[in-house]
Design a protein around this motif. Structure first.
Motif, PDB file in Angstrom:
ATOM      1  N   PRO A 189     -41.533  10.463   9.777  1.00  0.00           N
ATOM      2  CA  PRO A 189     -41.688  11.914   9.664  1.00  0.00           C
ATOM      3  C   PRO A 189     -41.210  12.618  10.934  1.00  0.00           C
ATOM      4  N   VAL A 190     -40.648  13.800  10.756  1.00  0.00           N
ATOM      5  CA  VAL A 190     -40.152  14.592  11.876  1.00  0.00           C
ATOM      6  C   VAL A 190     -40.697  16.007  11.736  1.00  0.00           C
ATOM      7  N   LEU A 191     -41.455  16.442  12.712  1.00  0.00           N
ATOM      8  CA  LEU A 191     -41.992  17.797  12.683  1.00  0.00           C
ATOM      9  C   LEU A 191     -40.887  18.753  13.140  1.00  0.00           C
ATOM     10  N   VAL A 192     -40.360  19.530  12.195  1.00  0.00           N
ATOM     11  CA  VAL A 192     -39.179  20.353  12.487  1.00  0.00           C
ATOM     12  C   VAL A 192     -39.521  21.805  12.793  1.00  0.00           C
ATOM     13  N   SER A 193     -40.776  22.195  12.612  1.00  0.00           N
ATOM     14  CA  SER A 193     -41.245  23.523  13.014  1.00  0.00           C
ATOM     15  C   SER A 193     -42.730  23.409  13.306  1.00  0.00           C
ATOM     16  N   ALA A 194     -43.430  24.520  13.385  1.00  0.00           N
ATOM     17  CA  ALA A 194     -44.849  24.472  13.747  1.00  0.00           C
ATOM     18  C   ALA A 194     -45.656  23.564  12.836  1.00  0.00           C
ATOM     19  N   ASP A 195     -45.336  23.558  11.521  1.00  0.00           N
ATOM     20  CA  ASP A 195     -46.105  22.714  10.595  1.00  0.00           C
ATOM     21  C   ASP A 195     -45.247  22.053   9.527  1.00  0.00           C
ATOM     22  N   ASN A 196     -43.937  22.195   9.614  1.00  0.00           N
ATOM     23  CA  ASN A 196     -43.024  21.701   8.575  1.00  0.00           C
ATOM     24  C   ASN A 196     -42.551  20.275   8.855  1.00  0.00           C
ATOM     25  N   TYR A 197     -42.650  19.416   7.842  1.00  0.00           N
ATOM     26  CA  TYR A 197     -42.169  18.046   7.999  1.00  0.00           C
ATOM     27  C   TYR A 197     -40.874  17.806   7.232  1.00  0.00           C
ATOM     28  N   ALA A 198     -39.944  17.130   7.916  1.00  0.00           N
ATOM     29  CA  ALA A 198     -38.837  16.450   7.256  1.00  0.00           C
ATOM     30  C   ALA A 198     -39.110  14.962   7.459  1.00  0.00           C
ATOM     31  N   TYR A 199     -38.355  14.126   6.770  1.00  0.00           N
ATOM     32  CA  TYR A 199     -38.566  12.686   6.883  1.00  0.00           C
ATOM     33  C   TYR A 199     -37.251  11.931   6.851  1.00  0.00           C
ATOM     34  N   LEU A 200     -37.235  10.792   7.521  1.00  0.00           N
ATOM     35  CA  LEU A 200     -36.187   9.809   7.325  1.00  0.00           C
ATOM     36  C   LEU A 200     -36.782   8.643   6.545  1.00  0.00           C
ATOM     37  N   LEU A 201     -36.158   8.310   5.435  1.00  0.00           N
ATOM     38  CA  LEU A 201     -36.539   7.161   4.618  1.00  0.00           C
ATOM     39  C   LEU A 201     -35.484   6.091   4.869  1.00  0.00           C
ATOM     40  N   ILE A 202     -35.877   5.031   5.584  1.00  0.00           N
ATOM     41  CA  ILE A 202     -34.911   4.079   6.134  1.00  0.00           C
ATOM     42  C   ILE A 202     -34.975   2.726   5.437  1.00  0.00           C
ATOM     43  N   ASP A 203     -33.805   2.245   5.027  1.00  0.00           N
ATOM     44  CA  ASP A 203     -33.644   0.862   4.577  1.00  0.00           C
ATOM     45  C   ASP A 203     -33.209   0.067   5.800  1.00  0.00           C
ATOM     46  N   GLU A 204     -34.137  -0.633   6.428  1.00  0.00           N
ATOM     47  CA  GLU A 204     -33.875  -1.231   7.734  1.00  0.00           C
ATOM     48  C   GLU A 204     -32.755  -2.278   7.755  1.00  0.00           C
ATOM     49  N   PRO A 205     -32.640  -3.165   6.758  1.00  0.00           N
ATOM     50  CA  PRO A 205     -31.575  -4.165   6.838  1.00  0.00           C
ATOM     51  C   PRO A 205     -30.167  -3.562   6.861  1.00  0.00           C
ATOM     52  N   THR A 206     -29.983  -2.452   6.147  1.00  0.00           N
ATOM     53  CA  THR A 206     -28.644  -1.854   6.095  1.00  0.00           C
ATOM     54  C   THR A 206     -28.444  -0.757   7.124  1.00  0.00           C
ATOM     55  N   GLY A 207     -29.533  -0.289   7.734  1.00  0.00           N
ATOM     56  CA  GLY A 207     -29.425   0.802   8.684  1.00  0.00           C
ATOM     57  C   GLY A 207     -29.060   2.122   8.025  1.00  0.00           C
ATOM     58  N   LYS A 208     -29.364   2.230   6.714  1.00  0.00           N
ATOM     59  CA  LYS A 208     -29.063   3.454   5.973  1.00  0.00           C
ATOM     60  C   LYS A 208     -30.353   4.233   5.726  1.00  0.00           C
TER      61      LYS A 208
END
Length: 310
Positions: free
Chosen positions: A38-57
């Protein structure tokens, strides 16, 4: 800013030491190939990275501030290959255009040989990627509907759940690691389900919100909840006025006191214990609302929450 690491387990999630860096935290399943940051992009707003670790995607969920998300992706050493959007509101979809080529920067000038003038030619700063979203999501490339499925990388399966009410186009995304079928994964709930609360009924009815939350309640109990905003402190303060004798709400209160960032710290099973909007059949909630039928109970609860100033 600080970053907080949290271990993603099959039941409860525990916090790890704080480290210096971008404010983000990761959740991982033991022996899993899926990671959520999760990435807090404003005071209370979340964006997220959903990562497939083996492929780095990775897929970016509900991107608003593209540069902040890209900085976290660079730190994680992953490539963003898809966008996922829960609903059309700008604070969840505002960055889509940067990824689909509908908005491009910076300007590079080319020469018109005939007129000898400089012509602006826009080049995308970010790679063109598919963006998945409901019918009203701006700059989407792939329309998704209830029951739709797609993959991220080689190992992450995404299932779409239509949850209209906050907006008509609201979609929640249930994500699982195909290499670890015993794990229930997580669900990105946008502004439909919050820890201890739910979204306002901007484009729908109380009955629709009840139906949508009931659909989420059918997910495995240990499915981790990743919501769109950090509203937990306010939600639990309200819940204490509705079900003051519910011990689970006491646990949520403690969780909110001890963690400024709470997304990823709850499961569907937890929400069924402490989220009053998912407990419409309980006598205590019926007494407070003065209603019996689920839609009527939900409608009164939302009205009370809208006017709550505690």
């Amino acid at each position: 800013m600080t970053a907080l690491s949290i271990a993603f387990r099959t039941s409860r999630i525990s916090s790890a030491p704080i480290r210096v860096g971008i404010r983000a935290f990761s959740s991982t399943v033991k022996a899993s190939k899926m990671k959520v940051v999760p990435v807090l992009v404003s005071a209370d707003n979340y964006a997220y990275l959903l990562i497939d670790e083996p492929t780095g995607k990775a897929a970016v969920v509900d991107v608003l501030d593209v540069e902040k998300v890209q900085a976290v992706a660079d730190k994680e050493g992953v490539s963003i290959v898809a966008g996922i959007t829960t609903h059309h509101h700008q604070d969840h979809s505002g960055g889509n255009k940067a990824y689909t080529g509908a908005q491009r920067a910076p300007l590079i000038y080319t020469i018109d040989i005939v007129k000898f003038t400089l012509i602006p030619f826009k080049v995308s700063t970010y790679p063109s990627i598919p963006v998945y979203g409901g019918f009203d999501v701006p700059a989407k490339t792939d329309l998704v509907e209830d029951g739709g499925e797609f993959t991220v990388g080689d190992n992450i399966h995404v299932r779409c759940l239509a949850t209209p009410c906050h907006t008509k186009d609201s979609i929640c995304f249930h994500v699982t690691d195909t290499s670890n079928k015993s794990q229930s994964g997580g669900v990105f709930t946008g502004d439909t389900l919050f820890l201890g609360g739910c979204g306002r009924f901007f484009e729908g009815t109380a009955e629709q919100m009840h139906t949508s939350l009931s659909k989420l309640a059918t997910l495995p109990d240990n499915t981790v909840v990743y919501n769109g905003h950090e509203y937990t402190a306010g939600n639990v303060a309200f819940a204490k006025t509705i079900e003051p004798d519910n011990p689970a709400i006491g646990r949520l209160f403690k969780l909110a006191q001890e963690n400024k960032v709470t997304t990823g710290l709850s499961t569907i099973g937890d929400e069924k214990e402490w989220n009053v909007f998912m407990r419409l059949d309980k006598d205590a909630i019926k007494r407070v609302t003065g209603a019996e039928e689920p839609g009527a109970v939900m409608n009164k609860l939302r009205e009370l929450k809208n006017n709550f100033r505690g």
